[in-house]
Scaffold this motif. Structure first.
Motif, mmCIF file in Angstrom:
data_model
loop_
_atom_site.group_PDB
_atom_site.id
_atom_site.type_symbol
_atom_site.label_atom_id
_atom_site.label_comp_id
_atom_site.label_asym_id
_atom_site.label_seq_id
_atom_site.Cartn_x
_atom_site.Cartn_y
_atom_site.Cartn_z
ATOM 1 N N MET A 53 0.834 -1.200 0.000
ATOM 2 C CA MET A 53 0.000 0.000 0.000
ATOM 3 C C MET A 53 0.875 1.258 0.000
ATOM 4 O O MET A 53 0.615 2.205 -0.739
ATOM 5 C CB MET A 53 -0.921 0.015 1.223
ATOM 6 C CG MET A 53 -1.738 1.292 1.346
ATOM 7 S SD MET A 53 -2.709 1.354 2.858
ATOM 8 C CE MET A 53 -4.003 0.191 2.421
ATOM 9 N N LEU A 54 1.908 1.251 0.819
ATOM 10 C CA LEU A 54 2.788 2.420 0.904
ATOM 11 C C LEU A 54 3.530 2.679 -0.404
ATOM 12 O O LEU A 54 3.900 3.819 -0.687
ATOM 13 C CB LEU A 54 3.795 2.237 2.039
ATOM 14 C CG LEU A 54 3.225 2.245 3.453
ATOM 15 C CD1 LEU A 54 4.330 1.951 4.450
ATOM 16 C CD2 LEU A 54 2.539 3.560 3.764
ATOM 17 N N GLN A 55 3.732 1.664 -1.189
ATOM 18 C CA GLN A 55 4.435 1.826 -2.459
ATOM 19 C C GLN A 55 3.524 2.315 -3.577
ATOM 20 O O GLN A 55 4.002 2.651 -4.657
ATOM 21 C CB GLN A 55 5.111 0.509 -2.836
ATOM 22 C CG GLN A 55 6.221 0.161 -1.870
ATOM 23 C CD GLN A 55 6.764 -1.235 -2.031
ATOM 24 O OE1 GLN A 55 6.056 -2.145 -2.471
ATOM 25 N NE2 GLN A 55 8.017 -1.432 -1.667
ATOM 26 N N ASP A 56 2.228 2.409 -3.298
ATOM 27 C CA ASP A 56 1.257 2.915 -4.271
ATOM 28 C C ASP A 56 1.369 4.438 -4.335
ATOM 29 O O ASP A 56 1.211 5.112 -3.319
ATOM 30 C CB ASP A 56 -0.156 2.503 -3.835
ATOM 31 C CG ASP A 56 -1.239 2.935 -4.810
ATOM 32 O OD1 ASP A 56 -1.011 3.850 -5.633
ATOM 33 O OD2 ASP A 56 -2.335 2.360 -4.729
ATOM 34 N N PRO A 57 1.641 5.017 -5.505
ATOM 35 C CA PRO A 57 1.780 6.465 -5.626
ATOM 36 C C PRO A 57 0.525 7.240 -5.202
ATOM 37 O O PRO A 57 0.612 8.424 -4.866
ATOM 38 C CB PRO A 57 2.075 6.693 -7.111
ATOM 39 C CG PRO A 57 2.398 5.373 -7.684
ATOM 40 C CD PRO A 57 1.860 4.321 -6.772
ATOM 41 N N ASP A 58 -0.626 6.596 -5.203
ATOM 42 C CA ASP A 58 -1.862 7.276 -4.803
ATOM 43 C C ASP A 58 -2.046 7.325 -3.290
ATOM 44 O O ASP A 58 -2.988 7.955 -2.809
ATOM 45 C CB ASP A 58 -3.076 6.581 -5.434
ATOM 46 C CG ASP A 58 -3.084 6.713 -6.948
ATOM 47 O OD1 ASP A 58 -2.545 7.723 -7.465
ATOM 48 O OD2 ASP A 58 -3.618 5.798 -7.613
ATOM 49 N N GLU A 59 -1.172 6.691 -2.538
ATOM 50 C CA GLU A 59 -1.297 6.618 -1.075
ATOM 51 C C GLU A 59 -0.374 7.606 -0.365
ATOM 52 O O GLU A 59 0.225 7.295 0.658
ATOM 53 C CB GLU A 59 -1.023 5.196 -0.593
ATOM 54 C CG GLU A 59 -2.087 4.206 -0.958
ATOM 55 C CD GLU A 59 -3.384 4.392 -0.164
ATOM 56 O OE1 GLU A 59 -3.395 5.118 0.853
ATOM 57 O OE2 GLU A 59 -4.395 3.790 -0.574
ATOM 58 N N VAL A 60 -0.303 8.835 -0.877
ATOM 59 C CA VAL A 60 0.591 9.849 -0.319
ATOM 60 C C VAL A 60 0.273 10.126 1.149
ATOM 61 O O VAL A 60 1.183 10.217 1.985
ATOM 62 C CB VAL A 60 0.523 11.159 -1.145
ATOM 63 C CG1 VAL A 60 1.329 12.266 -0.493
ATOM 64 C CG2 VAL A 60 1.006 10.903 -2.556
ATOM 65 N N GLN A 61 -0.993 10.247 1.481
ATOM 66 C CA GLN A 61 -1.355 10.534 2.870
ATOM 67 C C GLN A 61 -0.917 9.392 3.790
ATOM 68 O O GLN A 61 -0.371 9.633 4.871
ATOM 69 C CB GLN A 61 -2.852 10.780 3.008
ATOM 70 C CG GLN A 61 -3.245 11.189 4.410
ATOM 71 C CD GLN A 61 -4.716 11.534 4.532
ATOM 72 O OE1 GLN A 61 -5.524 11.184 3.680
ATOM 73 N NE2 GLN A 61 -5.062 12.209 5.605
ATOM 74 N N GLU A 62 -1.123 8.159 3.374
ATOM 75 C CA GLU A 62 -0.707 7.017 4.199
ATOM 76 C C GLU A 62 0.819 6.968 4.316
ATOM 77 O O GLU A 62 1.360 6.622 5.368
ATOM 78 C CB GLU A 62 -1.245 5.707 3.632
ATOM 79 C CG GLU A 62 -1.091 4.540 4.561
ATOM 80 C CD GLU A 62 -1.898 4.653 5.846
ATOM 81 O OE1 GLU A 62 -1.417 4.174 6.893
ATOM 82 O OE2 GLU A 62 -3.015 5.220 5.828
ATOM 83 N N GLN A 63 1.513 7.330 3.259
ATOM 84 C CA GLN A 63 2.973 7.377 3.307
ATOM 85 C C GLN A 63 3.433 8.379 4.361
ATOM 86 O O GLN A 63 4.350 8.104 5.141
ATOM 87 C CB GLN A 63 3.536 7.746 1.938
ATOM 88 C CG GLN A 63 3.298 6.694 0.890
ATOM 89 C CD GLN A 63 3.502 7.204 -0.527
ATOM 90 O OE1 GLN A 63 3.856 8.364 -0.745
ATOM 91 N NE2 GLN A 63 3.261 6.345 -1.503
ATOM 92 N N GLU A 64 2.791 9.539 4.404
ATOM 93 C CA GLU A 64 3.143 10.559 5.390
ATOM 94 C C GLU A 64 2.866 10.067 6.809
ATOM 95 O O GLU A 64 3.660 10.302 7.726
ATOM 96 C CB GLU A 64 2.373 11.846 5.114
ATOM 97 C CG GLU A 64 2.820 12.536 3.852
ATOM 98 C CD GLU A 64 1.928 13.703 3.445
ATOM 99 O OE1 GLU A 64 0.948 14.014 4.170
ATOM 100 O OE2 GLU A 64 2.215 14.315 2.411
ATOM 101 N N ILE A 65 1.751 9.383 6.989
ATOM 102 C CA ILE A 65 1.414 8.830 8.305
ATOM 103 C C ILE A 65 2.476 7.825 8.741
ATOM 104 O O ILE A 65 2.943 7.852 9.883
ATOM 105 C CB ILE A 65 0.014 8.178 8.284
ATOM 106 C CG1 ILE A 65 -1.067 9.259 8.138
ATOM 107 C CG2 ILE A 65 -0.218 7.330 9.529
ATOM 108 C CD1 ILE A 65 -2.452 8.718 7.839
ATOM 109 N N ALA A 66 2.868 6.937 7.838
ATOM 110 C CA ALA A 66 3.861 5.907 8.166
ATOM 111 C C ALA A 66 5.206 6.538 8.531
ATOM 112 O O ALA A 66 5.822 6.152 9.530
ATOM 113 C CB ALA A 66 4.017 4.936 7.000
ATOM 114 N N VAL A 67 5.656 7.494 7.763
ATOM 115 C CA VAL A 67 6.936 8.152 8.061
ATOM 116 C C VAL A 67 6.854 8.840 9.418
ATOM 117 O O VAL A 67 7.775 8.749 10.238
ATOM 118 C CB VAL A 67 7.337 9.142 6.948
ATOM 119 C CG1 VAL A 67 8.513 10.010 7.382
ATOM 120 C CG2 VAL A 67 7.683 8.389 5.667
#
Length: 79
Positions: A53-67
């Motif tokens: 999921m984190l590698q999906d370019p459309d999941e920017v918000q989730e990427q920010e949450i994970a970081v």
């Protein structure tokens, strides 16, 4: 739910790409604990599924949450 060594290595590489941070093997338990609530919130059954999921370019918000979850924030106040 356990974070296996191979998936941990991929999370570590992903964090290095996203933030420049190196996540040593000693941080495996910390990563597992901090991300478990996101797996639950997103109704995912594995850390591997969350990483995909984190590698999906459309999941920017989730990427920010994970970081944000995987970094330690310090605030210093000077008098």
């Amino acid at each position: 739910m356990q974070l296996n060594d191979a998936t941990f290595a991929r999370f570590s590489a992903w964090m290095r790409e996203q933030s420049g941070m190196y996540m040593p093997e000693s941080k495996k338990t910390l990563i597992q604990q901090r991300l478990l609530k996101r797996l639950t919130a997103r109704q995912l059954s594995s850390y591997e599924a969350y990483l995909r999921m984190l590698q999906d370019p459309d999941e920017v918000q989730e990427q920010e949450i994970a970081v944000d979850l995987l970094t330690t924030h310090e605030t210093f106040f000077f008098s």
